[in-house]
Design an enzyme around this catalytic site. Sequence first.
Site, PDB file in Angstrom:
ATOM      1  CB  SER A   1      -0.902   0.029   1.245  1.00 28.05           C
ATOM      2  OG  SER A   1      -1.539   1.285   1.392  1.00 28.05           O
TER       3      SER A   1
ATOM      4  CE1 TYR B   1      -4.031  -2.108   4.956  1.00 31.60           C
ATOM      5  CE2 TYR B   1      -3.012  -0.006   4.371  1.00 31.60           C
ATOM      6  CZ  TYR B   1      -3.654  -1.184   3.999  1.00 31.60           C
ATOM      7  OH  TYR B   1      -3.902  -1.423   2.666  1.00 31.60           O
TER       8      TYR B   1
END
Length: 257
Positions: free
Chosen positions: A148, A163
Site C-alpha cells: 500500500s 496497517y
Amino acid sequence: MTQHAFPLDRTVVVTGAGSARGIGRTVVRRLAAAGWNVAALDIDADAVIEFAKEVDKEVSTTVIGYGVDITSPESVDVAFTAIEAELPTVVALAHGAGVASPVPFLDVTLAEWNRVLDINSTGTFVVNQRAIRGMVERGLGRVVNLSSASAQIGGGTYSKTPYSASKASVIGFSRSVAREVGKFGVTVNVVSPGPIDTDIMGGTLTDERKADMARGLLVDRVGRPEDIAAAIEFLISEDAGFITAAVYNVNGGLVVN
C-alpha cells in the site's frame, strides 16, 4: 537455471476474493477472462464459493472458491492441497488478502496491533511459503503481493500505524524472498496501490470524498480495482520473467520515486 515455459492450462491463486467491492474479485474476473484457471480464496467461505461459481459460468476456464484462514498454515495447506488436486498447475499467486486499521496510534491496543500484523504480515508469509514451495519444485512461478502507498508515506490515506507497518513488511518480505527463489524460476513482486475505490477505505466513497482524495494525486481521479488488476495481470504473465523484487506504485502519483 532452467527456464520453464508457461503451460497453456495454468492456475493462479487469488486471495482476498470474498469482498463484494474488493480488489480481489476484480482480479479473479480479469484473470479468468484472460485464460487463467483461478482458485479464489477468502476467510468468508460462503461468499467466495458463491462468487467463484458465478464467474465460472461466465468464462471458458475453471474458477473455484475456497474458504481459508491465511494466518493458519494448516488451513492454507488444506486449501492448496485441494487446489493442486482439482485445478491445473499453479503458476501464479496474487496475494491481496488483508485488513484495514484506522485506529490512531495512541489508541492502538496490543490486540489490535497483533490482529493486523497477524493477517497482513504473517498471512503473507504463510500463503507465500505454501505457494512458492510448489513453484520452486516445478521451476516456474509468479508471485504478486499487495502492499500500500500507506507503507511508503506513513499512512495518510485511511488506515494508520498497524496497517502501514504491516504493509511495509510486505515490501521487505517480498524483496527478500525474491532474492532466494529467483534462481528457481520464481519471481516475486509487489503492487502498491494508492487510494482505490473499495470498502477497505472505510466504506463506499462518496463523490465528495473521491474529489478530496484526488487533490493529492497527479491524475484527476482515485483508483479503481481494474487499475490494480491490470498491473497484476502483467506481472504474472510470461513476459514479466525479468522483473522481480520490484514495487509497482499504482497510485495516481501519490508516491513518486
